[in-house]
Design an enzyme around this catalytic site. Structure first.
Site, PDB file in Angstrom:
ATOM      1  N   SER A  46      -8.712   8.752  45.678  1.00 12.67           N
ATOM      2  CA  SER A  46      -8.519   8.775  44.232  1.00 12.67           C
ATOM      3  C   SER A  46      -9.651   9.480  43.501  1.00 12.67           C
ATOM      4  O   SER A  46     -10.823   9.412  43.899  1.00 12.67           O
ATOM      5  CB  SER A  46      -8.409   7.341  43.715  1.00 12.67           C
ATOM      6  N   TYR A  61      -5.909  13.097  38.725  1.00 13.26           N
ATOM      7  CA  TYR A  61      -5.231  12.790  37.471  1.00 13.26           C
ATOM      8  C   TYR A  61      -5.423  13.983  36.534  1.00 13.26           C
ATOM      9  O   TYR A  61      -6.382  14.747  36.673  1.00 13.26           O
ATOM     10  CB  TYR A  61      -5.815  11.534  36.825  1.00 13.26           C
ATOM     11  N   THR A  80      -1.137  12.930  40.656  1.00 13.15           N
ATOM     12  CA  THR A  80      -0.419  11.707  40.295  1.00 13.15           C
ATOM     13  C   THR A  80       0.145  11.822  38.888  1.00 13.15           C
ATOM     14  O   THR A  80      -0.594  12.083  37.930  1.00 13.15           O
ATOM     15  CB  THR A  80      -1.340  10.486  40.397  1.00 13.15           C
ATOM     16  N   ARG A 119       0.871  -7.261  30.933  1.00 12.06           N
ATOM     17  CA  ARG A 119       0.996  -8.100  32.121  1.00 12.06           C
ATOM     18  C   ARG A 119       1.434  -9.474  31.639  1.00 12.06           C
ATOM     19  O   ARG A 119       0.650 -10.184  31.005  1.00 12.06           O
ATOM     20  CB  ARG A 119      -0.336  -8.226  32.880  1.00 12.06           C
ATOM     21  N   LYS A 151       3.019  13.425  43.060  1.00 12.52           N
ATOM     22  CA  LYS A 151       3.252  12.000  43.288  1.00 12.52           C
ATOM     23  C   LYS A 151       3.851  11.367  42.036  1.00 12.52           C
ATOM     24  O   LYS A 151       3.313  11.530  40.936  1.00 12.52           O
ATOM     25  CB  LYS A 151       1.951  11.288  43.653  1.00 12.52           C
ATOM     26  N   HIS A 192       4.217   4.085  41.269  1.00  9.03           N
ATOM     27  CA  HIS A 192       2.851   3.581  41.177  1.00  9.03           C
ATOM     28  C   HIS A 192       2.763   2.106  41.558  1.00  9.03           C
ATOM     29  O   HIS A 192       2.018   1.325  40.974  1.00  9.03           O
ATOM     30  CB  HIS A 192       2.260   3.806  39.788  1.00  9.03           C
ATOM     31  N   ASP A 247       6.399   5.876  48.636  1.00  8.44           N
ATOM     32  CA  ASP A 247       5.264   5.017  48.293  1.00  8.44           C
ATOM     33  C   ASP A 247       5.804   3.821  47.522  1.00  8.44           C
ATOM     34  O   ASP A 247       6.425   3.984  46.474  1.00  8.44           O
ATOM     35  CB  ASP A 247       4.262   5.808  47.436  1.00  8.44           C
ATOM     36  N   GLY A 248       5.581   2.615  48.044  1.00  7.94           N
ATOM     37  CA  GLY A 248       6.006   1.421  47.307  1.00  7.94           C
ATOM     38  C   GLY A 248       6.674   0.380  48.162  1.00  7.94           C
ATOM     39  O   GLY A 248       7.740   0.620  48.728  1.00  7.94           O
ATOM     40  N   ARG A 255       5.577  -3.317  53.738  1.00  9.46           N
ATOM     41  CA  ARG A 255       4.873  -4.487  54.250  1.00  9.46           C
ATOM     42  C   ARG A 255       5.010  -4.639  55.766  1.00  9.46           C
ATOM     43  O   ARG A 255       4.276  -5.421  56.372  1.00  9.46           O
ATOM     44  CB  ARG A 255       5.383  -5.772  53.577  1.00  9.46           C
ATOM     45  N   ARG A 278      -1.195  -1.526  48.495  1.00  6.07           N
ATOM     46  CA  ARG A 278      -1.635  -2.916  48.542  1.00  6.07           C
ATOM     47  C   ARG A 278      -1.870  -3.405  49.962  1.00  6.07           C
ATOM     48  O   ARG A 278      -2.796  -4.177  50.223  1.00  6.07           O
ATOM     49  CB  ARG A 278      -0.611  -3.814  47.841  1.00  6.07           C
TER      50      ARG A 278
END
Length: 395
Positions: free
Chosen positions: A108, A130, A156, A165, A256, A280, A311-312, A315, A335
């Site tokens: 990044s 960015y 990105t 949130r 992206k 994202h 991407d996303g 798991r 993550r």
């Protein structure tokens, strides 16, 4: 002492939660607004089934592939994420882990470690940019990355910096000074192992919340929030801007944040090497469908013209196989590896990559496939209405 090795990505998450201070861990799980997209990214994979063969399993299986000219040992690479100060070695630890497992890493612009330190331990680094400040500034950062050995550029486009949130966001200090440490003291006291890990031969290492890759080499970068402030005040790029940067860069180039068919075709038109079907990680516009739902239609439309990554929500290794069957060339994880980093540093990231490798291999056995390149839609069961196709243009 408990075995530091873990068997699943969700166990990595559990251990990261147990080890990290509450506010640090919270920053690794938060999503935009209600978290609809964050949840769908993960849960959508469960709606897809497998159509296994009971005879014909292959004794040897090939997991390696190529992404933007770089050979990787499994179809999983590290997605760029900002300021990885959940561990004192941050992005350098992640880069070492990726190199140890033979894969590439996206770094990044808002990383906490200079790109020169990261490319020194992994020669398969793609620098993520960015659209920040002027064209001249953006090009200078790209050239610095090139000089450091970056093999490609990732731009990105899939973040509107949603501040909403519904369950709240952790308060992250502008910088970690004495005042901030004093405020975080109760959290650190509750996680003594984490606090102790920041000591090196008796000297406490202050977590670095600056962004050294948005300035010239050797200069002191702005704070993490200072860099984001500059980005938020910069007008978003146009397709003409991206075409200009692609031409100036001249090497492997990924866009992206693609979710629409028309945007995927525009990426092809500007000469991009790859696209990442991404929202994202649920940190962009909440209510966007899971990336796995949009992957198939995009792959059908442009898969012969451009490399496609997903991407996303990854798991498990079986998630990777489902993405490949729908047309992805590889996937990017975010993550999952951050939980590994939070659980056990570099070894934890290696652990996560090993878990995914094992899951991919197991799925290939069950499907009777010899290589990840043989996977097709015939290997999975897609329920009616699962895929989301939008952004089509009419003549």
């Amino acid at each position: 002492m408990a075995n530091p090795w873990f068997e699943t990505v969700l166990e990595a998450q559990r251990r990261a939660k147990k080890r990290l201070p509450k506010s640090v861990y919270s920053s690794l799980v938060a999503g935009s607004e209600k978290g609809v997209t964050l949840s769908d990214n993960v849960e959508a994979f469960s709606e897809l089934g497998f159509a296994p063969h009971v005879v014909g399993a292959q004794a040897d299986r090939e997991l390696s592939t190529t992404v933007m000219g770089q050979e990787i040992s499994l179809p999983v690479m590290i997605s760029p994420t900002g300021v990885q100060a959940v561990d004192k070695d941050g992005e350098v630890a992640v880069a070492r882990a990726a190199a140890a497992r033979g894969t590439a890493m996206g770094l990044s612009s808002f990383a906490s470690k200079p790109i020169e330190e990261v490319t020194a331990v992994n020669d398969k680094i793609f620098f993520q940019a960015y659209w920040l400040n002027s064209r001249e500034d953006i090009l200078k950062r790209a050239e610095r990355a090139r000089e450091a050995g970056a093999k490609g550029l990732i731009v990105t486009t899939d973040w509107s910096f949603s501040m909403g949130r519904d369950w709240g966001s952790p308060e992250i200090p502008e910088k970690v000074d004495f005042k901030a440490l004093l405020k975080l003291a109760p959290e650190l006291a509750a996680r003594p192992r984490y606090a102790w890990d920041w000591f090196n031969k008796g000297n406490f290492t202050i977590p670095d919340l600056t962004a050294p890759n948005v300035v010239d080499k050797g200069q002191t970068g702005p704070t993490f929030f200072g860099a984001y402030g500059q980005w938020m005040q910069t007008a978003p790029p146009s397709w003409e801007d991206l075409a200009w940067l692609r031409e100036q860069w001249g090497g492997p180039f990924m866009v992206k944040g693609i979710t629409r068919l028309d945007d995927a075709k525009r990426a092809v038109d500007i000469g991009a090497s790859a696209i990442s079907v991404s929202n994202h990680g649920g940190n962009n516009l909440d209510g966007t469908p899971a990336t796995i739902r949009m992957l198939g239609p995009i792959a059908d439309a442009v898969g012969k013209d451009i490399e496609i990554l997903l991407d996303g929500g990854i798991r498990r290794g079986s998630d990777v196989v489902k993405a490949l069957a729908l047309g992805a060339d590889a996937v990017m994880i975010g993550r999952a590896y951050l939980w590994g980093l939070g659980a056990n540093g570099q070894a934890g990231v290696e652990n996560v990559l090993d878990i995914l490798r094992g899951g991919i291999d197991s799925a290939l056995i069950g499907l009777g496939r010899k290589s990840v390149h043989e996977l097709t839609r015939d290997d999975i069961i897609i329920p009616e209405g699962f895929e989301k196709r939008f952004g089509e243009t009419t003549a």
